[in-house]
Design an enzyme around this catalytic site. Structure first.
Site, short mmCIF file in Angstrom:
data_model
loop_
_atom_site.label_atom_id
_atom_site.label_comp_id
_atom_site.label_asym_id
_atom_site.label_seq_id
_atom_site.Cartn_x
_atom_site.Cartn_y
_atom_site.Cartn_z
N SER A 140 0.80 -1.22 0.00
CA SER A 140 0.00 0.00 0.00
C SER A 140 0.84 1.27 0.00
CB SER A 140 -0.97 0.00 1.18
OG SER A 140 -0.29 -0.17 2.40
N HIS A 152 -5.40 -3.23 -2.99
CA HIS A 152 -5.09 -2.27 -4.06
C HIS A 152 -5.05 -2.91 -5.44
CE1 HIS A 152 -4.23 1.00 -1.26
NE2 HIS A 152 -3.77 0.04 -0.47
N LYS A 176 -11.93 0.86 -2.21
CA LYS A 176 -10.86 1.47 -3.01
C LYS A 176 -11.30 1.50 -4.47
CE LYS A 176 -7.60 0.91 0.62
NZ LYS A 176 -6.90 -0.04 1.47
C1 LIG Z 1 -6.90 -0.16 2.94
C2 LIG Z 1 -6.28 -1.48 3.29
C3 LIG Z 1 -6.89 -2.34 4.20
C4 LIG Z 1 -8.08 -1.94 5.02
O1 LIG Z 1 -9.23 -1.90 4.25
P1 LIG Z 1 -10.46 -1.00 4.76
O2 LIG Z 1 -11.62 -1.53 4.02
O3 LIG Z 1 -10.10 0.40 4.39
O4 LIG Z 1 -10.56 -1.20 6.24
C5 LIG Z 1 -6.34 -3.59 4.38
N1 LIG Z 1 -5.21 -3.96 3.73
C6 LIG Z 1 -4.58 -3.13 2.88
C7 LIG Z 1 -3.35 -3.59 2.18
C8 LIG Z 1 -5.09 -1.86 2.63
O5 LIG Z 1 -4.46 -1.02 1.81
#
Ligand SMILES: *Cc1c(COP(=O)(O)O)cnc(C)c1O
Length: 388
Positions: free
Chosen positions: A177, A205, A239
Protein backbone atom coordinates in the site's frame (compact mmCIF):
# COMPACT_ATOMS: atom_id res chain seq x y z
CA UNK A 1 -6.27 13.20 34.16
CA UNK A 2 -4.31 12.50 30.98
CA UNK A 3 -0.79 13.28 32.10
CA UNK A 4 1.18 11.70 29.26
CA UNK A 5 -0.84 12.74 26.28
CA UNK A 6 0.03 16.42 25.96
CA UNK A 7 3.72 15.57 26.11
CA UNK A 8 3.20 12.84 23.51
CA UNK A 9 1.36 15.28 21.24
CA UNK A 10 4.00 17.99 21.70
CA UNK A 11 6.77 15.61 20.68
CA UNK A 12 4.81 14.47 17.62
CA UNK A 13 4.34 18.10 16.61
CA UNK A 14 8.02 18.88 17.15
CA UNK A 15 9.10 15.92 15.00
CA UNK A 16 6.79 17.01 12.21
CA UNK A 17 4.75 13.84 12.72
CA UNK A 18 1.48 15.27 13.94
CA UNK A 19 -1.30 14.31 11.59
CA UNK A 20 -4.20 16.55 10.71
CA UNK A 21 -7.37 15.83 8.83
CA UNK A 22 -8.46 17.97 5.93
CA UNK A 23 -12.19 18.50 5.60
CA UNK A 24 -13.53 17.62 2.19
CA UNK A 25 -16.38 19.84 0.98
CA UNK A 26 -17.16 17.87 -2.19
CA UNK A 27 -17.63 14.23 -3.19
CA UNK A 28 -14.48 12.15 -3.56
CA UNK A 29 -13.07 12.73 -7.02
CA UNK A 30 -9.90 13.95 -8.76
CA UNK A 31 -11.13 17.54 -8.35
CA UNK A 32 -12.06 18.22 -4.74
CA UNK A 33 -12.96 21.24 -2.65
CA UNK A 34 -11.16 22.09 0.58
CA UNK A 35 -11.62 25.46 2.34
CA UNK A 36 -13.70 26.57 -0.64
CA UNK A 37 -10.73 26.06 -3.02
CA UNK A 38 -10.58 23.46 -5.76
CA UNK A 39 -7.62 21.10 -5.84
CA UNK A 40 -6.41 18.51 -8.28
CA UNK A 41 -6.08 15.41 -6.12
CA UNK A 42 -3.64 12.52 -6.27
CA UNK A 43 -4.71 11.29 -2.85
CA UNK A 44 -7.52 8.80 -3.12
CA UNK A 45 -7.74 5.07 -3.69
CA UNK A 46 -10.66 5.62 -6.05
CA UNK A 47 -8.53 4.19 -8.87
CA UNK A 48 -11.34 3.71 -11.37
CA UNK A 49 -13.29 6.88 -10.59
CA UNK A 50 -16.35 5.00 -9.34
CA UNK A 51 -16.82 6.68 -5.93
CA UNK A 52 -18.96 9.40 -7.46
CA UNK A 53 -20.34 7.55 -10.50
CA UNK A 54 -23.97 8.49 -11.39
CA UNK A 55 -25.04 4.87 -11.87
CA UNK A 56 -23.74 3.97 -8.43
CA UNK A 57 -25.43 6.98 -6.86
CA UNK A 58 -28.69 5.92 -8.46
CA UNK A 59 -28.16 2.37 -7.13
CA UNK A 60 -27.69 3.89 -3.66
CA UNK A 61 -31.07 5.65 -3.86
CA UNK A 62 -32.84 2.56 -5.14
CA UNK A 63 -31.04 0.40 -2.58
CA UNK A 64 -32.23 2.67 0.25
CA UNK A 65 -35.79 2.48 -1.02
CA UNK A 66 -35.65 -1.28 -1.31
CA UNK A 67 -33.75 -2.17 1.87
CA UNK A 68 -33.87 0.86 4.15
CA UNK A 69 -30.69 2.36 5.55
CA UNK A 70 -29.51 0.04 8.32
CA UNK A 71 -29.03 -3.74 8.49
CA UNK A 72 -30.30 -3.68 12.09
CA UNK A 73 -28.55 -6.86 13.21
CA UNK A 74 -25.49 -9.02 12.65
CA UNK A 75 -25.36 -11.48 9.76
CA UNK A 76 -26.01 -14.47 12.01
CA UNK A 77 -29.08 -12.97 13.67
CA UNK A 78 -31.27 -11.23 11.08
CA UNK A 79 -29.02 -8.74 9.27
CA UNK A 80 -28.02 -10.91 6.31
CA UNK A 81 -30.08 -9.58 3.42
CA UNK A 82 -30.60 -10.95 -0.06
CA UNK A 83 -28.45 -8.08 -1.38
CA UNK A 84 -25.49 -9.29 0.74
CA UNK A 85 -26.11 -12.86 -0.31
CA UNK A 86 -26.30 -12.06 -4.01
CA UNK A 87 -23.16 -9.92 -3.86
CA UNK A 88 -21.23 -12.76 -2.20
CA UNK A 89 -22.29 -15.14 -4.97
CA UNK A 90 -21.33 -12.66 -7.69
CA UNK A 91 -17.96 -11.93 -6.11
CA UNK A 92 -17.09 -15.63 -5.74
CA UNK A 93 -18.13 -16.29 -9.34
CA UNK A 94 -16.23 -13.26 -10.63
CA UNK A 95 -12.91 -14.38 -9.23
CA UNK A 96 -13.46 -18.12 -9.57
CA UNK A 97 -13.67 -19.26 -5.94
CA UNK A 98 -16.30 -21.54 -4.51
CA UNK A 99 -17.40 -19.08 -1.79
CA UNK A 100 -17.03 -15.51 -0.66
CA UNK A 101 -17.90 -13.71 2.56
CA UNK A 102 -18.55 -9.98 3.01
CA UNK A 103 -17.01 -8.02 5.86
CA UNK A 104 -17.72 -4.41 6.82
CA UNK A 105 -14.12 -3.29 6.28
CA UNK A 106 -10.80 -4.70 5.13
CA UNK A 107 -9.40 -4.12 8.58
CA UNK A 108 -12.11 -6.34 10.05
CA UNK A 109 -11.69 -8.97 7.33
CA UNK A 110 -8.00 -9.37 8.12
CA UNK A 111 -8.72 -9.47 11.85
CA UNK A 112 -11.37 -12.12 11.31
CA UNK A 113 -9.51 -14.39 8.92
CA UNK A 114 -6.21 -14.47 10.75
CA UNK A 115 -7.61 -14.99 14.25
CA UNK A 116 -10.04 -17.64 13.01
CA UNK A 117 -7.43 -19.67 11.15
CA UNK A 118 -4.44 -19.66 13.48
CA UNK A 119 -4.08 -19.60 17.24
CA UNK A 120 -1.52 -20.19 19.95
CA UNK A 121 0.10 -23.22 18.31
CA UNK A 122 0.27 -21.65 14.90
CA UNK A 123 2.86 -19.55 13.13
CA UNK A 124 2.31 -16.52 10.92
CA UNK A 125 4.86 -15.51 8.31
CA UNK A 126 4.52 -11.87 7.35
CA UNK A 127 6.24 -9.47 4.97
CA UNK A 128 7.90 -6.62 6.90
CA UNK A 129 5.97 -3.99 4.93
CA UNK A 130 2.52 -5.52 5.41
CA UNK A 131 -0.49 -3.33 6.13
CA UNK A 132 -1.13 -2.50 9.80
CA UNK A 133 -4.34 -4.56 9.87
CA UNK A 134 -2.41 -7.76 9.05
CA UNK A 135 0.13 -7.05 11.78
CA UNK A 136 -2.51 -6.25 14.40
CA UNK A 137 -4.44 -9.39 13.52
CA UNK A 138 -1.30 -11.50 13.83
CA UNK A 139 -0.66 -10.17 17.33
CA UNK A 140 -4.27 -10.71 18.35
CA UNK A 141 -4.17 -14.33 17.14
CA UNK A 142 -1.37 -15.13 19.63
CA UNK A 143 0.34 -17.25 17.00
CA UNK A 144 4.09 -16.97 16.65
CA UNK A 145 4.80 -14.01 14.34
CA UNK A 146 7.75 -14.41 12.00
CA UNK A 147 8.44 -11.41 9.77
CA UNK A 148 10.59 -11.70 6.66
CA UNK A 149 12.34 -8.94 4.68
CA UNK A 150 10.18 -7.26 2.04
CA UNK A 151 9.45 -9.67 -0.84
CA UNK A 152 12.36 -11.94 0.16
CA UNK A 153 11.11 -15.35 -0.95
CA UNK A 154 14.38 -17.04 -0.05
CA UNK A 155 14.16 -16.01 3.60
CA UNK A 156 10.46 -16.87 3.68
CA UNK A 157 11.26 -20.35 2.42
CA UNK A 158 14.00 -20.82 5.03
CA UNK A 159 11.69 -19.74 7.84
CA UNK A 160 8.91 -22.04 6.64
CA UNK A 161 11.33 -24.96 6.37
CA UNK A 162 12.49 -24.43 9.98
CA UNK A 163 9.03 -24.11 11.47
CA UNK A 164 7.50 -26.97 13.41
CA UNK A 165 4.18 -25.17 13.88
CA UNK A 166 1.00 -27.17 13.45
CA UNK A 167 -0.66 -24.55 11.33
CA UNK A 168 1.25 -22.15 9.16
CA UNK A 169 -0.20 -19.05 7.55
CA UNK A 170 1.68 -16.72 5.21
CA UNK A 171 0.11 -13.25 5.07
CA UNK A 172 1.01 -10.51 2.64
CA UNK A 173 -0.23 -7.44 0.83
CA UNK A 174 -0.59 -8.39 -2.83
CA UNK A 175 0.12 -4.79 -3.88
CA UNK A 176 2.02 -2.98 -1.11
CA UNK A 177 0.00 0.00 0.00
CA UNK A 178 2.86 2.45 0.57
CA UNK A 179 5.21 1.14 -2.13
CA UNK A 180 3.03 0.05 -5.01
CA UNK A 181 5.07 -3.07 -5.79
CA UNK A 182 3.54 -6.55 -6.09
CA UNK A 183 4.25 -10.00 -4.70
CA UNK A 184 5.59 -12.66 -7.10
CA UNK A 185 2.26 -14.37 -6.77
CA UNK A 186 2.92 -17.63 -8.58
CA UNK A 187 6.16 -18.28 -6.69
CA UNK A 188 4.52 -17.43 -3.38
CA UNK A 189 1.65 -19.84 -4.00
CA UNK A 190 3.99 -22.69 -4.84
CA UNK A 191 6.25 -22.04 -1.83
CA UNK A 192 3.22 -22.14 0.46
CA UNK A 193 2.03 -25.34 -1.16
CA UNK A 194 5.43 -26.95 -0.74
CA UNK A 195 5.59 -26.17 2.99
CA UNK A 196 1.95 -26.94 3.70
CA UNK A 197 1.11 -23.35 4.62
CA UNK A 198 -2.08 -21.41 3.98
CA UNK A 199 -1.66 -18.14 2.10
CA UNK A 200 -3.70 -14.99 2.80
CA UNK A 201 -3.37 -12.52 -0.08
CA UNK A 202 -4.58 -9.01 0.77
CA UNK A 203 -5.41 -7.51 -2.62
CA UNK A 204 -6.86 -4.23 -1.31
CA UNK A 205 -5.09 -2.27 -4.06
CA UNK A 206 -5.21 -4.88 -6.83
CA UNK A 207 -8.90 -5.74 -7.02
CA UNK A 208 -10.54 -3.78 -9.84
CA UNK A 209 -7.17 -2.62 -11.12
CA UNK A 210 -5.05 -5.65 -11.99
CA UNK A 211 -5.76 -8.60 -14.21
CA UNK A 212 -8.26 -9.51 -16.86
CA UNK A 213 -11.55 -7.65 -16.15
CA UNK A 214 -10.00 -6.20 -12.98
CA UNK A 215 -10.24 -9.53 -11.19
CA UNK A 216 -7.08 -8.79 -9.24
CA UNK A 217 -3.60 -10.14 -8.63
CA UNK A 218 -4.54 -13.77 -9.24
CA UNK A 219 -5.40 -12.87 -12.84
CA UNK A 220 -2.48 -10.54 -13.38
CA UNK A 221 -0.21 -12.74 -15.46
CA UNK A 222 -0.23 -16.19 -16.92
CA UNK A 223 -0.54 -17.51 -13.39
CA UNK A 224 -1.55 -21.14 -13.09
CA UNK A 225 -2.78 -22.95 -10.03
CA UNK A 226 -4.02 -19.72 -8.49
CA UNK A 227 -7.07 -21.24 -6.92
CA UNK A 228 -5.26 -23.97 -5.03
CA UNK A 229 -7.07 -24.94 -1.80
CA UNK A 230 -4.53 -23.18 0.42
CA UNK A 231 -5.11 -19.74 -1.17
CA UNK A 232 -7.34 -17.29 0.73
CA UNK A 233 -8.05 -14.13 -1.21
CA UNK A 234 -9.11 -10.89 0.45
CA UNK A 235 -9.96 -7.59 -1.23
CA UNK A 236 -11.53 -4.33 -0.15
CA UNK A 237 -14.51 -2.63 -1.74
CA UNK A 238 -13.80 0.94 -0.64
CA UNK A 239 -10.86 1.47 -3.01
CA UNK A 240 -11.15 0.71 -6.74
CA UNK A 241 -14.71 -0.55 -6.22
CA UNK A 242 -15.56 2.94 -4.99
CA UNK A 243 -17.96 2.07 -2.16
CA UNK A 244 -17.17 0.44 1.21
CA UNK A 245 -16.50 -2.98 2.67
CA UNK A 246 -14.38 -6.02 1.93
CA UNK A 247 -14.66 -9.69 1.09
CA UNK A 248 -12.79 -12.92 1.54
CA UNK A 249 -12.91 -15.65 -1.09
CA UNK A 250 -11.74 -19.19 -0.47
CA UNK A 251 -12.74 -22.86 -0.30
CA UNK A 252 -16.13 -23.59 1.24
CA UNK A 253 -14.62 -24.98 4.44
CA UNK A 254 -12.60 -21.84 5.01
CA UNK A 255 -15.60 -19.57 4.51
CA UNK A 256 -17.80 -21.78 6.70
CA UNK A 257 -15.16 -21.66 9.45
CA UNK A 258 -15.12 -17.85 9.23
CA UNK A 259 -18.91 -17.73 9.58
CA UNK A 260 -18.62 -19.84 12.73
CA UNK A 261 -15.63 -18.23 14.41
CA UNK A 262 -14.41 -14.93 12.91
CA UNK A 263 -15.31 -12.51 15.72
CA UNK A 264 -15.19 -9.42 13.52
CA UNK A 265 -17.86 -11.14 11.42
CA UNK A 266 -20.04 -12.62 14.14
CA UNK A 267 -20.11 -9.82 16.70
CA UNK A 268 -20.83 -6.82 14.54
CA UNK A 269 -23.77 -5.31 12.72
CA UNK A 270 -23.96 -6.25 9.05
CA UNK A 271 -23.08 -3.39 6.71
CA UNK A 272 -26.16 -1.66 5.26
CA UNK A 273 -27.63 -3.87 2.53
CA UNK A 274 -27.89 -0.80 0.30
CA UNK A 275 -24.09 -0.86 0.11
CA UNK A 276 -24.23 -4.40 -1.26
CA UNK A 277 -26.83 -3.20 -3.75
CA UNK A 278 -24.47 -0.43 -4.96
CA UNK A 279 -21.58 -2.87 -5.12
CA UNK A 280 -23.47 -5.10 -7.53
CA UNK A 281 -23.51 -2.13 -9.90
CA UNK A 282 -19.87 -1.35 -9.17
CA UNK A 283 -18.92 -4.92 -10.04
CA UNK A 284 -20.55 -4.48 -13.46
CA UNK A 285 -18.52 -1.34 -14.11
CA UNK A 286 -15.32 -3.05 -12.95
CA UNK A 287 -15.89 -6.03 -15.24
CA UNK A 288 -17.13 -4.14 -18.29
CA UNK A 289 -15.23 -0.84 -18.34
CA UNK A 290 -11.89 -2.07 -19.63
CA UNK A 291 -11.24 1.53 -20.77
CA UNK A 292 -10.87 2.64 -17.16
CA UNK A 293 -7.93 0.29 -16.63
CA UNK A 294 -6.45 1.18 -20.03
CA UNK A 295 -6.57 4.85 -19.20
CA UNK A 296 -5.13 4.29 -15.74
CA UNK A 297 -2.23 2.33 -17.25
CA UNK A 298 -1.58 5.10 -19.77
CA UNK A 299 -1.35 7.58 -16.88
CA UNK A 300 1.04 5.27 -14.99
CA UNK A 301 3.33 4.94 -18.03
CA UNK A 302 3.28 8.68 -18.74
CA UNK A 303 4.05 9.66 -15.14
CA UNK A 304 6.94 7.20 -14.86
CA UNK A 305 8.46 8.29 -18.14
CA UNK A 306 8.22 12.01 -17.36
CA UNK A 307 9.59 11.71 -13.82
CA UNK A 308 12.62 9.65 -14.81
CA UNK A 309 14.88 12.72 -14.61
CA UNK A 310 13.50 14.07 -11.34
CA UNK A 311 16.15 14.41 -8.62
CA UNK A 312 14.18 12.15 -6.28
CA UNK A 313 13.65 8.55 -7.43
CA UNK A 314 10.32 6.90 -8.03
CA UNK A 315 9.99 3.56 -6.26
CA UNK A 316 9.69 0.61 -8.66
CA UNK A 317 5.95 0.25 -9.21
CA UNK A 318 3.65 -0.50 -12.13
CA UNK A 319 0.48 0.12 -10.16
CA UNK A 320 -1.49 3.35 -9.60
CA UNK A 321 0.49 3.83 -6.37
CA UNK A 322 3.59 5.77 -7.45
CA UNK A 323 5.73 6.86 -4.50
CA UNK A 324 8.54 9.40 -4.83
CA UNK A 325 11.23 8.65 -2.28
CA UNK A 326 12.41 11.85 -0.61
CA UNK A 327 13.73 10.41 2.65
CA UNK A 328 13.69 13.32 5.06
CA UNK A 329 10.42 13.97 6.89
CA UNK A 330 10.64 17.79 6.88
CA UNK A 331 11.61 17.88 3.22
CA UNK A 332 8.71 15.69 2.16
CA UNK A 333 6.36 17.97 4.12
CA UNK A 334 7.86 20.97 2.38
CA UNK A 335 7.31 19.48 -1.10
CA UNK A 336 3.77 18.40 -0.27
CA UNK A 337 2.96 21.93 0.98
CA UNK A 338 4.54 23.55 -2.08
CA UNK A 339 2.34 21.36 -4.31
CA UNK A 340 -0.72 22.31 -2.29
CA UNK A 341 0.03 26.00 -2.82
CA UNK A 342 -0.11 25.30 -6.54
CA UNK A 343 -3.45 23.56 -6.18
CA UNK A 344 -2.20 19.97 -6.23
CA UNK A 345 -2.78 17.46 -3.45
CA UNK A 346 -0.19 14.72 -3.02
CA UNK A 347 0.11 13.27 0.47
CA UNK A 348 3.38 13.07 2.38
CA UNK A 349 3.77 9.65 3.98
CA UNK A 350 5.94 9.68 7.07
CA UNK A 351 7.12 7.31 9.78
CA UNK A 352 5.70 5.36 11.52
CA UNK A 353 3.56 4.51 8.48
CA UNK A 354 6.81 3.86 6.56
CA UNK A 355 10.29 3.04 7.93
CA UNK A 356 12.52 5.86 9.26
CA UNK A 357 14.40 7.68 6.51
CA UNK A 358 11.97 6.64 3.77
CA UNK A 359 9.44 9.47 3.93
CA UNK A 360 7.80 9.82 0.56
CA UNK A 361 5.21 11.52 -1.58
CA UNK A 362 2.57 8.98 -2.48
CA UNK A 363 0.96 9.73 -5.81
CA UNK A 364 -2.24 7.80 -6.49
CA UNK A 365 -3.51 7.85 -10.03
CA UNK A 366 -7.08 7.41 -11.16
CA UNK A 367 -8.86 6.67 -14.41
CA UNK A 368 -10.78 9.88 -13.65
CA UNK A 369 -7.60 11.92 -14.23
CA UNK A 370 -7.03 13.53 -17.62
CA UNK A 371 -3.69 13.33 -19.38
CA UNK A 372 -3.33 17.11 -18.79
CA UNK A 373 -3.64 16.50 -15.02
CA UNK A 374 -0.66 14.14 -15.09
CA UNK A 375 1.39 16.62 -17.12
CA UNK A 376 0.54 19.42 -14.70
CA UNK A 377 1.75 17.34 -11.74
CA UNK A 378 4.95 16.44 -13.59
CA UNK A 379 5.69 20.10 -14.40
CA UNK A 380 5.13 21.30 -10.85
CA UNK A 381 7.29 18.53 -9.42
CA UNK A 382 10.17 19.43 -11.72
CA UNK A 383 9.84 23.10 -10.78
CA UNK A 384 9.71 22.47 -7.04
CA UNK A 385 12.70 20.15 -7.17
CA UNK A 386 14.72 22.75 -9.13
CA UNK A 387 13.88 25.42 -6.52
CA UNK A 388 15.17 23.28 -3.67
C1 LIG B 1 -6.90 -0.16 2.94
C2 LIG B 1 -6.28 -1.48 3.29
C3 LIG B 1 -6.89 -2.34 4.20
C4 LIG B 1 -8.08 -1.94 5.02
O1 LIG B 1 -9.23 -1.90 4.25
P1 LIG B 1 -10.46 -1.00 4.76
O2 LIG B 1 -11.62 -1.53 4.02
O3 LIG B 1 -10.10 0.40 4.39
O4 LIG B 1 -10.56 -1.20 6.24
C5 LIG B 1 -6.34 -3.59 4.38
N1 LIG B 1 -5.21 -3.96 3.73
C6 LIG B 1 -4.58 -3.13 2.88
C7 LIG B 1 -3.35 -3.59 2.18
C8 LIG B 1 -5.09 -1.86 2.63
O5 LIG B 1 -4.46 -1.02 1.81
Amino acid sequence: MLPDLSEFLRIREQQGLKRRRTVLESPQSVRIIIDKCEYLSFCSNDYLGLANHPELIQAACLGAQQYGVGAGASHLISGHSEAHHLLEDKLAQFIGFSSALLFSTGYMANMGVITALVGRNGAIFADKLNHASLNDAAILSRARLIRYPHLDMTVLEQRLAKSGAKRKLVVTDAVFSMDGDCVPVEQLISICEQYDAMLLLDDAHGFGVLGDKGRGILFSSAVKNTHAPHVIYMATLGKAAGVFGAFVAAENDVIETLIQTAKSYVYTTACPPLLAHILLKSLERIANDEWRRERLNQHIRLLKERLRTLKWPLLPSDTPIQPILIGDTQEVMHVSRALKKKGLLVPAIRPPTVPQGTARLRISLSAAHQEADILRLVDELHQISNDQ
